[in-house]
Design a protein around this motif. Structure first.
Motif, short mmCIF file in Angstrom:
data_model
loop_
_atom_site.label_atom_id
_atom_site.label_comp_id
_atom_site.label_asym_id
_atom_site.label_seq_id
_atom_site.Cartn_x
_atom_site.Cartn_y
_atom_site.Cartn_z
N THR A 9 -3.00 8.57 23.11
CA THR A 9 -1.80 8.76 22.08
C THR A 9 -0.83 7.54 22.36
OG1 THR A 9 -0.56 10.16 23.64
CG2 THR A 9 -1.68 11.08 21.97
N ALA A 10 -0.11 7.08 21.40
CA ALA A 10 0.85 5.99 21.71
C ALA A 10 1.78 6.19 22.71
CB ALA A 10 1.80 5.59 20.22
N GLY A 11 1.75 5.23 23.81
CA GLY A 11 2.61 5.51 24.87
C GLY A 11 1.95 6.38 25.87
N GLY A 12 0.84 7.00 25.64
CA GLY A 12 0.14 7.96 26.65
C GLY A 12 -0.19 7.08 27.89
N LYS A 13 -0.24 8.08 28.93
CA LYS A 13 -0.84 7.44 30.31
C LYS A 13 -2.34 7.03 30.17
CE LYS A 13 2.84 7.98 32.93
NZ LYS A 13 3.35 6.67 33.59
N LEU A 14 -2.76 6.02 30.87
CA LEU A 14 -4.18 5.75 30.84
C LEU A 14 -4.93 6.65 31.56
CD1 LEU A 14 -3.63 1.83 31.07
CD2 LEU A 14 -4.98 3.15 29.37
N GLU A 15 -6.23 7.32 30.96
CA GLU A 15 -6.79 8.34 31.84
C GLU A 15 -8.33 7.87 31.83
OE1 GLU A 15 -6.38 11.98 29.74
OE2 GLU A 15 -4.23 11.80 29.91
N PRO A 16 -9.30 8.37 32.61
CA PRO A 16 -10.75 7.92 32.82
C PRO A 16 -11.35 8.27 31.60
CG PRO A 16 -9.95 9.08 34.99
CD PRO A 16 -9.05 8.93 33.80
N PHE A 17 -12.02 7.29 30.98
CA PHE A 17 -12.63 7.36 29.70
C PHE A 17 -14.26 7.06 29.74
CE2 PHE A 17 -13.56 5.46 25.33
CZ PHE A 17 -13.51 6.59 24.53
N GLU A 18 -14.98 7.65 29.18
CA GLU A 18 -16.54 7.31 28.87
C GLU A 18 -16.76 7.00 27.56
OE1 GLU A 18 -18.95 9.83 31.26
OE2 GLU A 18 -18.25 9.28 33.18
N TYR A 19 -17.62 6.14 27.44
CA TYR A 19 -18.21 6.11 25.97
C TYR A 19 -19.88 5.30 26.15
CZ TYR A 19 -16.81 1.12 25.68
OH TYR A 19 -16.56 -0.20 25.87
#
Length: 333
Positions: A9-19
């Motif tokens: 989300t806008a302004g959200g924390k960066l989290e581990p993400f896979e794609y």
């Protein structure tokens, strides 16, 4: 599978993400990310300040790494070669702008972090032309910020034929400005630094400024009337632009590379009487980036950086947002 850090989300924390990426295109390269700079544009995209962000958003457009895979028609780089990738990751390669060597002006140019996933990851992809090979003698840990901040201030030097005899001012001694001072000194120019922080004077002079002006001092600015062939503004703030236009010599140019928040106010008479110019420029083409890297190696120019591991990406973003970066931040895989 590509492992990255994304904001949902806008302004959200960066989290581990896979794609899972699409099949590699014929003229595309995949880069193993070793380092990735953090630019204020990443922060703007994370916060959707420009209204173009799409989530989940993987920032990162100051990438340095080695080529992991290439498409069937790739000819410019090889697997294992170290390259850099900046704001642009693709352009059409056949319009008048690409064909004239102005790929950064292509109307179909694609950003590395707009509508696609960027370099806060273990891998990132780009068209082969935008994956620029690094010179052998450049430090891969420090070069990432040159692919955005560096080329942003180097490009106008080339585009507007700045001469070694020119007097050039730089507004703002931060992530862009501290690199601009180094380039302009090596170019041979007489350089003046403008800053609201007098504590930066000693470092600005060390980086290349012959003179230093406290931009909060109106009398000091008035004394500079008709002094400069070019003034480059690197700041993201609204200033009294008329004062800086007054500081230009006839045929002088006030050039913007920082995105100021409000409309630029200027009286037409001051421009007409001195045949002065207001202008701006977006980064640079792959050819200009390669030229900048060669120039940086020859003159031992490199950004001043602070390094964070990728696992501390949110701490690094907070450091930037608090205005504490000195002067560019780099993530290390």
């Amino acid at each position: 599978m590509i492992h990255a850090y994304a904001a949902k989300t806008a302004g959200g924390k960066l989290e581990p993400f896979e794609y899972e990426p699409d099949p590699l295109k014929d003229e595309e390269v995949e880069i193993n990310v070793e380092y990735c700079g953090i630019c204020h544009s990443d922060l703007s995209m994370l916060n959707n300040e420009w209204g173009i962000s799409q989530y989940p958003l993987v920032p990162g457009h100051e990438v340095v790494g080695t080529v992991a895979a290439i498409g069937d028609r790739v000819k410019t780089v090889k697997v294992g070669q170290r390259v850099g990738l900046g704001w642009y990751s693709h352009s059409c390669m056949h319009c008048e702008w690409c064909m004239s060597g102005n790929h950064n002006l292509c109307l179909k140019a694609e950003s590395t972090i707009v509508a696609r996933h960027g370099g806060f990851a273990d891998k990132v992809r780009a068209h082969e032309q935008w994956a620029v090979p690094l010179p052998q003698d450049i430090d891969p840990a420090k070069v990432g910020p040159l692919f955005c901040g560096g080329i942003t201030v180097f490009n106008p030097i080339v585009q507007f034929d700045i001469k070694p005899t020119d007097r050039v001012g730089v507004i703002g001694i931060g992530g862009l400005g501290h690199i601009a001072l180094q380039f302009l000194r090596a170019w041979g120019c007489n350089v003046t630094a403008f800053s609201t922080n007098p504590d930066k004077e000693a470092e600005a002079r060390k980086l290349g400024a012959k003179d230093f002006v406290n931009s909060r001092d109106p009398q000091a600015l008035e004394k500079l009337a008709s002094s400069f062939d070019m003034i480059i503004s690197t700041v993201n703030a609204d200033l009294d632009w008329g004062t800086y236009i007054n500081a230009l010599r006839p045929k002088g140019r006030l050039h913007f590379v920082g995105v100021v928040p409000s409309a630029i106010q200027a009286h037409a008479f001051s421009l007409i009487a001195g045949q002065k110019t207001l202008s701006g420029s977006p980064l640079g083409s792959p050819q200009t980036i390669a030229r900048m890297l060669d120039f940086a190696v020859r003159h031992n120019i490199e950004p001043i950086i602070e390094t964070f591991p990728f696992s501390q990406v949110n701490e690094a973003i907070a450091h930037l947002e608090a205005g504490k970066a000195r002067y560019r931040l780099v993530l290390k895989n």
